[in-house]
Design an enzyme around this catalytic site. Structure first.
Site, mmCIF file in Angstrom:
data_model
loop_
_atom_site.group_PDB
_atom_site.id
_atom_site.type_symbol
_atom_site.label_atom_id
_atom_site.label_comp_id
_atom_site.label_asym_id
_atom_site.label_seq_id
_atom_site.Cartn_x
_atom_site.Cartn_y
_atom_site.Cartn_z
ATOM 1 C CE LYS A 142 -1.634 2.437 3.246
ATOM 2 N NZ LYS A 142 -2.227 2.953 4.487
ATOM 3 C CG ASP A 155 -7.427 3.285 2.749
ATOM 4 O OD1 ASP A 155 -8.344 2.832 2.041
ATOM 5 O OD2 ASP A 155 -7.447 4.442 3.206
#
Length: 211
Positions: free
Chosen positions: A123, A141
């Site tokens: 991420k 997320d």
């Protein structure tokens, strides 16, 4: 679950685009290095808390060299208001050292190299590639993991599954800003508790899949 059609996906992003043509990260950054550090610090923390902590930090340490000169203990004094600050301080110092030793002090512009840095997962790498290097990546997320299957934009139960589904299904012309639109939507409208469906600009398109 019910998925949106290609036409419906385009409608979703056309509306997001009309409402907010140039969405931006809510993390404050000065250069590629500070964006990388802020993203690492933001794990399990709010952007607001990270910005507050880094405002004074980046005035004295906005490069890997300056961060190493600052040292771990002094770094902690700046970021101790952020959750997991001790492990994050270790990661920031270690990644700063690696950037200098392996990458000439520069933040690399490819996912594998970014993911080799301490504290930087997929991420984080995707955020840096998208925000700094303008690559059409899809950082997933907790907001995206929660809302994208609910809306019908993607299927999957893990961040990687949802990321792959989004990359496969979202037209390329929306990819540069797609994750920002979705993060902001999840943060302020499609909230985990008490989603503001009455204020949602895509409520008539959303599939409202059960979580």
């Amino acid at each position: 679950m019910t998925l949106l059609s290609v036409e419906e996906i385009c409608q979703v992003f056309e509306r997001f685009q009309k409402q907010n043509p140039e969405p931006a990260s809510e993390l404050k950054w000065k250069n590629a290095y500070t964006m990388l550090v802020s993203t690492v610090l933001s794990a399990q923390a709010t952007d607001k808390s990270v910005n507050k902590a880094t405002e004074s930090l980046y005035k004295i340490a906005d490069t890997p060299e300056k961060m190493l000169a600052l040292g771990e203990e002094k770094l902690i004094s700046y970021i101790k208001s952020i959750g997991l600050y001790r492990s994050k301080a270790k990661h920031v110092i270690a990644l700063s050292k690696m950037l200098i030793e392996k990458f000439g002090g520069k933040v690399p512009a490819d996912r594998d190299s970014l993911m080799s840095l301490p504290g930087a997962g997929r991420k984080t790498a995707n955020v840096v590639l998208n925000v700094v290097f303008k690559q059409p990546t899809m950082p997933v997320d907790t907001h995206l993991l929660r809302i994208c299957p609910k809306i019908g934009l993607a299927e999957g139960k893990t961040p990687l599954e949802v990321e792959n589904s989004l990359v496969e299904r979202i037209p390329q012309k929306y990819m540069q800003h797609a994750h920002h639109w979705l993060i902001l939507h999840g943060r302020y409208i499609c909230k985990a508790r008490n989603p503001l469906c009455d204020e949602c600009i895509i409520c008539d398109i959303c599939k409202h899949n059960e979580q």
